[in-house]
Motif scaffolding. Structure first.
Motif, PDB file in Angstrom:
ATOM      1  N   GLY A 142       0.781  -1.234   0.000  1.00  0.00           N
ATOM      2  CA  GLY A 142       0.000   0.000   0.000  1.00  0.00           C
ATOM      3  C   GLY A 142       0.806   1.274   0.000  1.00  0.00           C
ATOM      4  O   GLY A 142       0.250   2.359   0.220  1.00  0.00           O
ATOM      5  N   ASN A 143       2.105   1.184  -0.266  1.00  0.00           N
ATOM      6  CA  ASN A 143       2.960   2.369  -0.326  1.00  0.00           C
ATOM      7  C   ASN A 143       3.109   2.790  -1.786  1.00  0.00           C
ATOM      8  O   ASN A 143       3.741   2.083  -2.581  1.00  0.00           O
ATOM      9  N   SER A 144       2.522   3.911  -2.140  1.00  0.00           N
ATOM     10  CA  SER A 144       2.514   4.306  -3.548  1.00  0.00           C
ATOM     11  C   SER A 144       3.866   4.820  -4.016  1.00  0.00           C
ATOM     12  O   SER A 144       4.311   4.522  -5.126  1.00  0.00           O
ATOM     13  N   LYS A 145       4.554   5.603  -3.178  1.00  0.00           N
ATOM     14  CA  LYS A 145       5.874   6.103  -3.537  1.00  0.00           C
ATOM     15  C   LYS A 145       6.580   6.550  -2.270  1.00  0.00           C
ATOM     16  O   LYS A 145       5.962   6.732  -1.217  1.00  0.00           O
ATOM     17  N   VAL A 146       7.899   6.717  -2.378  1.00  0.00           N
ATOM     18  CA  VAL A 146       8.665   7.320  -1.296  1.00  0.00           C
ATOM     19  C   VAL A 146       9.485   8.465  -1.878  1.00  0.00           C
ATOM     20  O   VAL A 146       9.855   8.446  -3.062  1.00  0.00           O
ATOM     21  N   CYS A 147       9.751   9.461  -1.049  1.00  0.00           N
ATOM     22  CA  CYS A 147      10.531  10.621  -1.467  1.00  0.00           C
ATOM     23  C   CYS A 147      11.672  10.846  -0.490  1.00  0.00           C
ATOM     24  O   CYS A 147      11.486  10.713   0.728  1.00  0.00           O
ATOM     25  N   PHE A 148      12.813  11.206  -1.024  1.00  0.00           N
ATOM     26  CA  PHE A 148      13.940  11.656  -0.212  1.00  0.00           C
ATOM     27  C   PHE A 148      14.096  13.153  -0.454  1.00  0.00           C
ATOM     28  O   PHE A 148      14.133  13.607  -1.611  1.00  0.00           O
ATOM     29  N   CYS A 149      14.195  13.929   0.614  1.00  0.00           N
ATOM     30  CA  CYS A 149      14.304  15.377   0.508  1.00  0.00           C
ATOM     31  C   CYS A 149      15.610  15.861   1.124  1.00  0.00           C
ATOM     32  O   CYS A 149      15.943  15.493   2.261  1.00  0.00           O
ATOM     33  N   ALA A 150      16.341  16.671   0.371  1.00  0.00           N
ATOM     34  CA  ALA A 150      17.635  17.192   0.812  1.00  0.00           C
ATOM     35  C   ALA A 150      18.126  18.159  -0.267  1.00  0.00           C
ATOM     36  O   ALA A 150      17.544  18.231  -1.362  1.00  0.00           O
ATOM     37  N   PRO A 151      19.200  18.900   0.003  1.00  0.00           N
ATOM     38  CA  PRO A 151      19.812  19.697  -1.073  1.00  0.00           C
ATOM     39  C   PRO A 151      20.169  18.811  -2.269  1.00  0.00           C
ATOM     40  O   PRO A 151      20.463  17.625  -2.126  1.00  0.00           O
ATOM     41  N   HIS A 152      20.170  19.408  -3.459  1.00  0.00           N
ATOM     42  CA  HIS A 152      20.301  18.643  -4.693  1.00  0.00           C
ATOM     43  C   HIS A 152      21.575  17.804  -4.734  1.00  0.00           C
ATOM     44  O   HIS A 152      21.548  16.635  -5.164  1.00  0.00           O
ATOM     45  N   HIS A 153      22.705  18.370  -4.288  1.00  0.00           N
ATOM     46  CA  HIS A 153      23.964  17.623  -4.370  1.00  0.00           C
ATOM     47  C   HIS A 153      23.933  16.378  -3.481  1.00  0.00           C
ATOM     48  O   HIS A 153      24.547  15.350  -3.811  1.00  0.00           O
ATOM     49  N   VAL A 154      23.202  16.443  -2.377  1.00  0.00           N
ATOM     50  CA  VAL A 154      23.047  15.267  -1.500  1.00  0.00           C
ATOM     51  C   VAL A 154      22.233  14.193  -2.214  1.00  0.00           C
ATOM     52  O   VAL A 154      22.547  12.997  -2.149  1.00  0.00           O
ATOM     53  N   LEU A 155      21.185  14.629  -2.915  1.00  0.00           N
ATOM     54  CA  LEU A 155      20.322  13.673  -3.615  1.00  0.00           C
ATOM     55  C   LEU A 155      21.019  13.035  -4.815  1.00  0.00           C
ATOM     56  O   LEU A 155      20.727  11.877  -5.157  1.00  0.00           O
ATOM     57  N   ILE A 156      21.912  13.768  -5.449  1.00  0.00           N
ATOM     58  CA  ILE A 156      22.671  13.189  -6.559  1.00  0.00           C
ATOM     59  C   ILE A 156      23.495  12.002  -6.058  1.00  0.00           C
ATOM     60  O   ILE A 156      23.561  10.932  -6.695  1.00  0.00           O
ATOM     61  N   GLU A 157      24.116  12.160  -4.892  1.00  0.00           N
ATOM     62  CA  GLU A 157      24.880  11.055  -4.305  1.00  0.00           C
ATOM     63  C   GLU A 157      23.962   9.895  -3.918  1.00  0.00           C
ATOM     64  O   GLU A 157      24.292   8.722  -4.135  1.00  0.00           O
TER      65      GLU A 157
END
Length: 272
Positions: A142-157
């Motif tokens: 029942g989990n449709s999606k998950v999101c990670f939130c952080a500054p862009h350079h952190v998310l690139i890693e």
């Protein structure tokens, strides 16, 4: 020329303060007056997007969660897809090497272990809020999606970590510079719009669409006429160089484009 118009919300229809301007609202009403089907295609949850539409007196179909859910004009769920249980469980029980906050979306709402009051401003029209909970205790189904939130350079890693871990078992996309989403494989706004258009007896060639982020890419590329916002992510403009680029959402560029198109749907448009 087209029978359905699909609109992303944040960065497209909504101004930077997350409101719909009067010119934009008038243009949307003009479309419905001409019997065009209006569809809103957003990364937002249904419980977030639907109240915004209701407050503005708008009626339309809703694609939410970046394509994980599709709703009819009366709010009935037409289509739904979730992360496979083993994928969701893996995401929630892995200690990722990142400072990014993790957020889970289910039909009942937005769940996180991290209080992020600064993120609530984007939801002031609907009052939609996160619920603090232990994510490891969530059901795997029942989990449709998950999101990670952080500054862009952190998310690139983090994106590299996720790609290495999951391979081609999920889809990853940036719905904003500071938001990296993990979605069911093959799930995106374009795939959802294809299902909705088929449900309505249309083809994707019968549709036009507007967007500004990488989560709009498949939708914009797949319709008969895709339009990119001037404030779009550079990656989107580079990936779809053949599509017209209009003005900024702050200046209600969608409204100006539609007003021109409604007057003369076959003539070229010059952004203001």
């Amino acid at each position: 020329m087209y029978r359905l118009a699909a609109f992303d919300m944040d960065g497209t229809l909504l101004t930077p303060d997350h409101r719909i301007g009067p010119e934009t609202l008038a243009a949307l009403n003009q479309l419905t007056d001409r019997n065009m089907v209006v569809t809103f295609a957003t990364g937002r949850h249904y419980l977030d997007a639907q109240p915004i539409m209701a407050q503005l007196g708008l009626q339309g179909y809703l694609i939410t969660g970046n394509g994980t859910r599709v709703y009819g004009k009366q709010g009935q769920q037409l289509y739904a897809t979730d992360l496979p249980a083993e994928i969701a469980e893996d995401i929630l029980h892995t200690d990722w090497d990142t400072p990014a906050s993790l957020h889970v979306f289910r039909d009942e709402g937005w769940l996180t272990e991290h209080a992020v009051p600064e993120m609530l401003q984007a939801h002031h029209l609907s009052g939609f809020q996160f619920q603090l909970t232990d994510l490891r205790r969530l059901p795997a189904f029942g989990n449709s999606k998950v999101c990670f939130c952080a500054p862009h350079h952190v998310l690139i890693e983090l994106q590299a970590q996720l790609q290495s871990h999951f391979g081609e078992r999920v889809d990853l996309c940036f719905s904003a510079y500071e938001c990296l989403e993990v979605l069911p494989l093959g799930c995106n706004k374009g795939a959802a719009l294809s299902k909705l258009s088929g449900h309505l007896g249309f083809t994707m060639a019968d549709c036009m669409a507007f967007g500004d982020a990488m989560n709009d890419k498949e939708m914009l590329a797949g319709v008969g006429h895709g339009v990119v916002m001037g404030n779009a992510l550079p990656q989107l403009k580079l990936s779809l160089p053949e599509l017209p680029v209009i003005g900024h959402c702050e200046q209600q560029a969608v409204a100006h484009y539609l007003q021109h198109w409604l007057r003369s749907p076959c003539s070229p448009y010059t952004p203001v």
